[in-house]
Motif scaffolding. Structure first.
Motif, PDB file in Angstrom:
ATOM      1  N   ARG A  66      -6.597  -1.539   5.143  1.00  0.00           N
ATOM      2  CA  ARG A  66      -7.106   0.040   4.830  1.00  0.00           C
ATOM      3  C   ARG A  66      -8.400   0.175   5.721  1.00  0.00           C
ATOM      4  O   ARG A  66      -8.472   1.175   6.501  1.00  0.00           O
ATOM      5  N   LYS A 122      -7.989  -4.238   1.213  1.00  0.00           N
ATOM      6  CA  LYS A 122      -9.106  -3.636   1.651  1.00  0.00           C
ATOM      7  C   LYS A 122      -9.590  -3.692   3.067  1.00  0.00           C
ATOM      8  O   LYS A 122      -9.772  -2.607   3.908  1.00  0.00           O
ATOM      9  N   LEU A 175      -8.694   3.150  -3.736  1.00  0.00           N
ATOM     10  CA  LEU A 175      -7.663   2.167  -3.934  1.00  0.00           C
ATOM     11  C   LEU A 175      -7.699   1.916  -5.272  1.00  0.00           C
ATOM     12  O   LEU A 175      -6.625   1.592  -5.913  1.00  0.00           O
ATOM     13  N   LEU A 213       0.791  -1.174  -0.035  1.00  0.00           N
ATOM     14  CA  LEU A 213      -0.048   0.097   0.203  1.00  0.00           C
ATOM     15  C   LEU A 213       0.948   1.247  -0.152  1.00  0.00           C
ATOM     16  O   LEU A 213       0.465   2.270  -0.588  1.00  0.00           O
TER      17      LEU A 213
END
Length: 510
Positions: A177, A174, A193, A134
């Motif tokens: 996050r 996901k 994203l 990320l």
């Protein structure tokens, strides 16, 4: 325990039993989670294993614990701590690890190969590598950052990031996050994203991607390599017809096609060799009055003659560096241009827009940008395509096509001049790249390839040569040898007479 067991100890067997039992109990809850991170079959990786194995850094459980890659662990942790708040660091176990442990069956379901890790280790691996990925993706959604800082900074990591066995599923990114509140409450689908993932693909993809309007829904993106693959194969211009299904011939014809292709290469070389010898003779005839015997001998194309006589005087080192691999049967770019007058042009579309227009004698190809990491990206994209059960093999078909028409640096240069090939690789490196790839697809015949071969074989020069070859196939070596010897004798006689004079033979007086 068996020498070939996937488990390394009795503890691993116990974890395997616990993992299988938990997976069996919770299978109903995860039946919609597709397998997306595959291990590369040895049949594919055997040709060039380093293109499928991470060399610098690991992402995910397949390679995380390998000693030669684990040295990057401290770098990963330092990078992660640099963008996490103190509160997130202190509560990392509760915020991230515990959430990922609840998703253990989902994590295992994403990976094709059995994972010999317990739930805690698996959660930590995904958390560390997921956060590090990320961080790499940060800013890729912004054009200015992507074109400068990220490209220069992450070029070394891109090679490993795009490997099939190094993928981190988007569903886990996901979750990370969400656990760290990187996404807003109203952004339930985490749409922030997707531009980052697409931005990364845009920078590092060798081929153009489909526009945003035709991209698949974000929810269907499984991981970074998956997104790049579908953006490539779905890029198609609306004004041109799609690429015909399957460039390669049937598997049963593979061996015969390889032999035939080798024969055609030798035959085309024969045309060039004979042509050069004849041209040399013509030049000597014109200027024989001023040539000396030594010059005649030095100017003889001995390498060409030796090749015709079966004496291989070529550079054996070059042959070792350019091994013959199995390719489709199609003339190279240079042969199509020289012997058939075929022109080349780039299309605005993608790999689905290859076409040959006979009326224009033009082959339309998509633009491909080749840099240091392009071969790794292309190989892993094809490996992923092979692993997909519902794939039509479009990317493999395209690469087979390129491997068939690009044999030498001259072929690469011709395509570069037409704007079809771009990038930092030299022409020799481009030729090596395509020559090093074996046949990737084994689908039905491709109509475009058939059209090109038919057009090429009907050209006067090729047709005439094929006729001669067919009529004197069994005696062409003898005829070539006889002609070459006769030509040599004439050249030597001419040289002898220039030095010692031969009035008796030619009826000339001094």
């Amino acid at each position: 325990m068996s020498l070939y067991s996937i488990l390394s100890s009795s503890d691993s067997e116990e974890r395997w039993v616990n993992g299988i039992s938990q997976y069996f109990e919770k299978e109903v809850a995860i039946h919609n989670v597709p397998v997306s991170v595959f291990s590369v079959p040895k049949a594919i990786s055997a040709v060039k294993p380093e293109a499928y194995t991470p060399q610098v850094i690991a992402f995910g459980p397949y390679h995380h614990m390998e000693p030669e890659l684990y040295q990057m662990e401290k770098y990963k942790l330092a990078t992660i701590k640099s963008f996490l708040s103190l509160e997130q660091i202190l509560n990392f176990q509760e915020l991230v690890i515990e959430k990922l442990k609840e998703l253990e069956p989902v994590i295992r379901a994403c990976y094709h190969k059995y994972l010999d890790h317990d739930g805690d280790a698996l959660a930590w691996i995904v958390a560390i590598d997921g956060l590090f990925l990320l961080d790499i993706l940060r800013g890729y959604g912004h054009a200015k950052y992507s074109q400068h800082k990220s490209l220069k900074q992450d070029a070394v990591l891109c090679r490993d990031v795009m490997m099939l066995e190094n993928q981190i599923p988007v569903i886990l990114l996901k979750q990370i996050r969400k656990s760290l509140q990187f996404t807003s409450v109203r952004d339930g689908d985490d749409l922030e994203l997707f531009p980052k993932l697409r931005g990364f693909c845009q920078i590092h993809s060798p081929l153009k991607l489909a526009p945003i309007s035709s991209t698949p829904p974000y929810s269907s993106c499984l991981h970074l390599l998956d997104l790049m693959y579908f953006l490539i194969v779905n890029h198609q211009a609306t004004t041109t017809r799609p690429l015909e299904q399957a460039i390669c011939l049937e598997k049963t014809d593979a061996r015969a096609d390889a032999v035939q292709h080798q024969s055609e290469v030798e035959e085309n070389d024969l045309i060039l060799n004979v042509g050069e010898i004849v041209q040399m003779g013509m030049r000597l005839g014109i200027v024989k009055s001023v040539l000396k015997p030594v010059e005649v001998i030095q100017d003889m194309p001995w390498e060409k003659i030796s090749n015709l006589l079966g004496l291989k005087m070529g550079n054996e080192h070059d042959k070792e560096n350019h091994p013959k691999v199995e390719e489709i049967t199609i003339p190279s770019v240079s042969h199509l241009s020289k012997f058939a007058g075929v022109k080349f042009s780039h299309t605005a579309g993608g790999i689905g827009d290859i076409k040959f227009v006979q009326g224009e004698a033009t082959l339309y190809l998509p633009i491909i940008t080749l840099n240091a990491n392009s071969e790794v990206v292309l190989r892993n994209l094809v490996a992923y395509e092979v692993a997909l059960s519902n794939s039509a093999g479009k990317l493999a078909q395209y690469l087979d096509f390129m491997c068939g028409i690009v044999d030498t640096a001259e072929d690469a240069q011709l395509l570069r001049e037409k704007g079809i090939i771009k990038g930092d690789l030299s022409n020799e490196e481009i030729a090596d790249l395509f020559n090093g790839m074996n046949r990737l697809s084994a689908k039905a015949r491709n109509k475009t390839v058939d059209e090109i071969n038919e057009y090429y074989n009907k050209r006067p020069m090729v047709k005439g040569y094929n006729f001669v070859k067919k009529r004197v196939f069994t005696s062409w070596r003898i005829l070539t040898l006889s002609s070459t010897i006769l030509l040599l004798l004439l050249f030597l006689m001419n040289s002898f007479c220039q030095v010692y004079r031969c009035p008796k033979f030619f009826g000339r007086s001094r």
